[in-house]
Write a protein that holds these residues in place. Sequence first.
Motif, short mmCIF file in Angstrom:
data_model
loop_
_atom_site.label_atom_id
_atom_site.label_comp_id
_atom_site.label_asym_id
_atom_site.label_seq_id
_atom_site.Cartn_x
_atom_site.Cartn_y
_atom_site.Cartn_z
N PHE A 1 25.64 -10.09 16.74
CA PHE A 1 24.69 -9.12 17.30
C PHE A 1 25.03 -7.72 16.84
N THR A 2 26.30 -7.48 16.57
CA THR A 2 26.80 -6.15 16.25
C THR A 2 27.99 -6.29 15.31
N ASP A 3 28.51 -5.18 14.83
CA ASP A 3 29.68 -5.23 13.95
C ASP A 3 30.87 -5.83 14.70
N ALA A 4 31.61 -6.70 14.03
CA ALA A 4 32.77 -7.37 14.63
C ALA A 4 33.91 -7.36 13.61
N PRO A 5 34.48 -6.16 13.33
CA PRO A 5 35.47 -6.03 12.26
C PRO A 5 36.73 -6.87 12.47
N TRP A 6 37.06 -7.24 13.71
CA TRP A 6 38.25 -8.06 13.95
C TRP A 6 38.11 -9.48 13.39
N LEU A 7 36.88 -9.87 13.01
CA LEU A 7 36.65 -11.19 12.42
C LEU A 7 36.80 -11.18 10.89
N LYS B 1 37.79 -11.27 7.16
CA LYS B 1 38.80 -12.01 6.40
C LYS B 1 39.45 -13.13 7.20
N GLN B 2 38.81 -13.53 8.33
CA GLN B 2 39.33 -14.63 9.14
C GLN B 2 38.31 -15.74 9.38
N TYR B 3 37.06 -15.47 9.03
CA TYR B 3 35.99 -16.45 9.17
C TYR B 3 35.15 -16.41 7.90
N SER B 4 34.56 -17.55 7.55
CA SER B 4 33.81 -17.66 6.29
C SER B 4 32.36 -17.19 6.48
N VAL B 5 32.05 -16.04 5.91
CA VAL B 5 30.69 -15.48 5.92
C VAL B 5 29.86 -16.24 4.89
N TRP B 6 28.71 -16.77 5.32
CA TRP B 6 27.86 -17.53 4.39
C TRP B 6 26.43 -17.02 4.29
N PRO C 1 32.18 -7.82 5.29
CA PRO C 1 32.39 -7.52 6.72
C PRO C 1 31.41 -8.26 7.63
N HIS C 2 31.87 -8.51 8.85
CA HIS C 2 31.03 -9.06 9.90
C HIS C 2 30.29 -7.89 10.54
N VAL C 3 29.01 -7.77 10.20
CA VAL C 3 28.16 -6.70 10.71
C VAL C 3 26.96 -7.34 11.41
N ARG C 4 26.11 -6.52 11.99
CA ARG C 4 24.91 -7.05 12.65
C ARG C 4 24.15 -7.96 11.68
N GLY C 5 23.86 -9.18 12.13
CA GLY C 5 23.09 -10.13 11.32
C GLY C 5 23.93 -11.04 10.44
N THR C 6 25.24 -10.82 10.38
CA THR C 6 26.10 -11.70 9.58
C THR C 6 26.09 -13.11 10.16
N CYS C 7 25.99 -14.10 9.28
CA CYS C 7 26.10 -15.51 9.66
C CYS C 7 27.43 -16.02 9.13
N SER C 8 28.23 -16.57 10.03
CA SER C 8 29.59 -16.96 9.68
C SER C 8 29.91 -18.29 10.37
N MET C 9 30.85 -19.02 9.81
CA MET C 9 31.22 -20.32 10.36
C MET C 9 32.18 -20.17 11.52
N ALA C 10 31.94 -20.94 12.58
CA ALA C 10 32.88 -21.04 13.69
C ALA C 10 33.96 -22.04 13.28
N ARG C 11 35.12 -21.92 13.90
CA ARG C 11 36.23 -22.83 13.60
C ARG C 11 37.22 -22.82 14.75
N SER C 12 38.18 -23.73 14.72
CA SER C 12 39.25 -23.72 15.71
C SER C 12 40.36 -22.79 15.21
N GLN C 13 41.55 -22.92 15.77
CA GLN C 13 42.68 -22.10 15.33
C GLN C 13 43.01 -22.32 13.86
N SER C 14 42.76 -23.53 13.38
CA SER C 14 43.05 -23.86 11.98
C SER C 14 42.02 -23.21 11.06
N PRO C 15 42.46 -22.46 10.05
CA PRO C 15 41.51 -21.79 9.14
C PRO C 15 40.60 -22.78 8.41
N ASN C 16 41.05 -24.01 8.19
CA ASN C 16 40.29 -25.01 7.43
C ASN C 16 39.59 -26.01 8.35
#
Length: 169
Positions: free
Chosen positions: A122-128, A130-135, A97-112
């Motif tokens: 900054f805070t939990d962002a559950p709408w992200l 399974k749609q952005y790559s958490v690293w 999950p995207h929670v406070r402190g999660t580092c994830s990749m930005a991207r355009s509309q294309s998943p790849n």
Amino acid sequence: MAEIKDPENTILMETTKGKVVIALFPDLAPGHVARIKELSREGAYDGVVFHRVIPDFMAQTGDVKFGKKGGADFNPGRAGMGGSDKPDLKAEFSATPHVRGTCSMARSQSPNSANSQFFVCFTDAPWLNKQYSVWGQVIEGMDIIDQIKKGEPVSDPDSILSMKVAADA
């Protein structure tokens, strides 16, 4: 300082506001972790501004083309529209999950389409989820991330002074 268990998979990010330590997740997103480490080792992130910082959501940075202060193509008006000269990455979405402190990749509309830009939640962002790559995950310095100047775009933005793999520091 946070205990660094795996220096090869830990990022030390010095910002204009202070130090941040990020634990990397190579098992979760091996391609994205490899890219973050590669660009860090090249010094590509050094001088890059936080170009999009939304209160109660996230701080975005990593445009090594248009967002790098002192870089040949630095353009504050275009920061957030560029990436590195490396190929875009294949999505590595996960159930993490995207929670406070999660580092994830930005991207355009294309998943790849992730390349070099990333954000810290900054805070939990559950709408992200399974749609952005958490690293990675901030393990020290979220108080520093909280202090980064806000805006879309940010006026006189904060920046990454240096970003290194802990094993190299």
